[in-house]
Design an enzyme around this catalytic site. Structure first.
Site, PDB file in Angstrom:
ATOM      1  N   GLY A 133      11.039  -3.579   1.465  1.00  8.92           N
ATOM      2  CA  GLY A 133      11.969  -2.462   1.483  1.00  8.92           C
ATOM      3  C   GLY A 133      13.112  -2.583   0.497  1.00  8.92           C
ATOM      4  O   GLY A 133      13.865  -3.549   0.506  1.00  8.92           O
ATOM      5  N   CYS A 175       3.437   3.338   8.957  1.00 12.36           N
ATOM      6  CA  CYS A 175       3.366   4.609   8.236  1.00 12.36           C
ATOM      7  C   CYS A 175       4.269   5.657   8.903  1.00 12.36           C
ATOM      8  O   CYS A 175       4.144   5.929  10.098  1.00 12.36           O
ATOM      9  CB  CYS A 175       1.930   5.118   8.187  1.00 12.36           C
ATOM     10  N   GLN A 188      -6.557  -2.547   4.830  1.00 12.45           N
ATOM     11  CA  GLN A 188      -5.636  -2.149   5.892  1.00 12.45           C
ATOM     12  C   GLN A 188      -6.245  -1.044   6.749  1.00 12.45           C
ATOM     13  O   GLN A 188      -6.793  -0.064   6.229  1.00 12.45           O
ATOM     14  CB  GLN A 188      -4.308  -1.665   5.306  1.00 12.45           C
ATOM     15  N   HIS A 235       8.905  -3.792   7.106  1.00 11.81           N
ATOM     16  CA  HIS A 235       9.674  -2.833   6.301  1.00 11.81           C
ATOM     17  C   HIS A 235      10.996  -2.634   7.031  1.00 11.81           C
ATOM     18  O   HIS A 235      11.017  -2.178   8.178  1.00 11.81           O
ATOM     19  CB  HIS A 235       8.932  -1.511   6.165  1.00 11.81           C
ATOM     20  N   PRO A 250       0.848  -1.198   0.000  1.00  8.17           N
ATOM     21  CA  PRO A 250       0.000   0.000   0.000  1.00  8.17           C
ATOM     22  C   PRO A 250       0.878   1.241   0.000  1.00  8.17           C
ATOM     23  O   PRO A 250       1.889   1.296   0.698  1.00  8.17           O
ATOM     24  CB  PRO A 250      -0.767  -0.128   1.317  1.00  8.17           C
ATOM     25  N   MET A 251       0.517   2.240  -0.785  1.00 14.41           N
ATOM     26  CA  MET A 251       1.234   3.519  -0.799  1.00 14.41           C
ATOM     27  C   MET A 251       0.211   4.629  -0.907  1.00 14.41           C
ATOM     28  O   MET A 251      -0.426   4.804  -1.957  1.00 14.41           O
ATOM     29  CB  MET A 251       2.226   3.583  -1.962  1.00 14.41           C
ATOM     30  N   GLU A 252       0.033   5.362   0.183  1.00 11.00           N
ATOM     31  CA  GLU A 252      -1.002   6.393   0.222  1.00 11.00           C
ATOM     32  C   GLU A 252      -0.779   7.432  -0.873  1.00 11.00           C
ATOM     33  O   GLU A 252       0.320   7.952  -1.057  1.00 11.00           O
ATOM     34  CB  GLU A 252      -1.005   7.080   1.586  1.00 11.00           C
TER      35      GLU A 252
END
Length: 318
Positions: free
Chosen positions: A202, A100, A70, A170, A9-11
Site C-alpha cells: 500500500g 478486493c 490467486q 494492504h 495483482p491488479m484486475e
C-alpha cells in the site's frame, strides 16, 4: 538489509503481458496473478491458463519470476477444489484474496467483504491448505478491514491459525479504498499477532516510500502494484539502494522502452486492446513522469492505431 519485492495483482491492469514486461525490466522477485473468481464449479484448465498463462511455462514469466495463482470466493469446498486444480497445473503457490474492494465482487461475497466474518476466512484457508500438496505454499492477502479496523488482528490470526504460510496486508480498509495514507503501523501490529511471514502493501511510489514502509511495518517483503506501473524501474531502484548504489531517480527511458514493448506485444496478440491499454498505462505513469503527461496529451484522442504507434515510437528518449 534485503527483502523481496512482489508485483501485486491488479484486475484489468497487471495482465500477463504487463507482468512479462515489468519482470523483464528487473528487480521483481515474485508476481501474483489477477484473481480467478470461484463460485460453484471446478473451473476448466482454460480459465487458469487465461489468467496465468505462465502455468504452461513452469509457473514463471519469461524472466524466470514465479507467478502465484490467486483465487477469490466464499465457498471453502469450491475454493479447495480449484486450488487443487491450480496445483495440478503447476502453480508455484496459491493465494487467497480477502482484499478486493470492488462493489460487484463484495456484493457476491468475495474479496474484502469476507473480513466481516473471520470464522469463514478460517474455514476457507483451512480447506485450501488441506487440499493443496504441502510443498506448495498457501498464502492470503487481506485489507485492514471492511468498514473499520476492529477485526484486523482477528482476521490475521484466523488466516495464520488455519495454516497459511504467509500473509500480505494492504494497509487500508475497503472503505478507505486507495486514499492516502496507508496505515503501515497497523501491519506492525499484525506482525506481532501472528507467527507467519507478513508482507506489507500500500502506497509505495518511490524508494523513500519503500524504506518508510519497511521501517513502520517491520516487514522485510513489500508488495507493490501501482507504484511499479507508474515507474517500471522502481524495483531496480530499490534493489540498487539495498546494494548501496546511488539513486538514478525516475527513468523515462526505461518507461518508454517498456511502453513500446507493450505496444508491440498487444499489436500481435490483442490488437483490439492497444488503444485502451497504452493510454491507460501512460495515464498511470503521469505522476512519476512529466514526459508521460506530454505524450498522453498527444495520443489521448487518437483513434488510428498506426498513428498512435508513430507518435509513441517517434517521441525522443530523455
Amino acid at each position: 538489509m534485503t527483502g523481496q519485492i512482489i508485483l501485486a495483482p491488479m484486475e484489468g491492469v497487471l495482465d500477463p503481458l504487463m507482468r512479462d514486461i515489468l519482470t523483464r525490466v528487473g528487480g521483481i522477485d515474485q508476481c501474483v496473478a489477477e484473481f480467478i473468481r470461484v463460485t460453484n464449479t471446478r473451473l476448466p484448465e482454460s480459465v487458469f491458463l487465461r489468467h496465468a498463462p505462465e502455468l504452461a511455462s513452469g509457473g514463471q514469466t519469461s524472466a524466470g519470476v514465479p507467478v502465484t495463482v490467486q483465487l477469490l470466493g466464499c465457498c471453502p469446498s469450491m475454493l479447495a477444489l480449484n486450488a487443487e486444480r491450480a496445483a495440478e497445473l503447476g502453480a508455484p503457490a496459491i493465494d487467497l484474496n480477502f482484499g478486493c474492494p470492488s462493489k460487484t465482487v463484495n456484493r457476491h461475497r468475495g474479496g474484502a467483504i469476507m473480513l466481516e466474518t473471520p470464522d469463514e476466512i478460517y474455514e476457507i484457508v483451512k480447506a485450501v491448505r488441506a487440499a493443496v500438496p504441502a510443498a506448495i505454499p498457501v498464502t492470503a492477502k487481506m485489507r485492514l478491514g471492511y468498514r473499520n479496523k476492529s477485526l484486523a488482528l482477528e482476521n490475521a490470526r484466523a488466516i495464520a491459525e488455519a495454516g497459511a504460510e504467509g500473509l500480505t496486508v494492504h494497509a487500508r480498509t475497503k472503505v478507505e479504498g486507495y486514499k492516502p495514507p496507508a496505515h503501515w503501523g497497523w501491519i506492525a501490529r499484525i506482525r506481532e499477532a501472528v507467527k507467519i511471514p507478513v508482507t506489507a502493501n500500500g502506497e509505495v511510489w518511490s524508494r523513500e516510500d519503500y524504506w518508510r514502509c519497511r521501517v513502520e511495518s517491520g516487514c522485510e517483503d513489500v508488495m507493490i502494484g501501482r507504484g511499479l506501473i507508474a515507474q517500471p524501474n522502481l524495483a531496480i531502484e530499490i534493489k540498487g539502494r539495498q546494494q548501496g548504489n546511488v539513486s538514478t531517480g525516475s527513468n523515462w527511458c526505461v518507461a518508454q522502452e517498456a511502453l513500446r514493448h507493450y505496444f508491440e506485444q498487444l499489436e500481435t496478440v490483442r490488437p483490439a486492446y492497444v488503444q485502451g491499454r497504452i493510454k491507460q498505462w501512460l495515464h498511470m505513469m503521469k505522476p512519476q513522469h512529466p514526459e508521460a503527461a506530454v505524450l498522453f496529451d498527444q495520443v489521448k484522442r487518437l483513434q488510428d492505431i498506426s498513428v498512435l504507434k508513430e507518435v509513441l515510437f517517434a517521441a525522443p528518449a530523455t
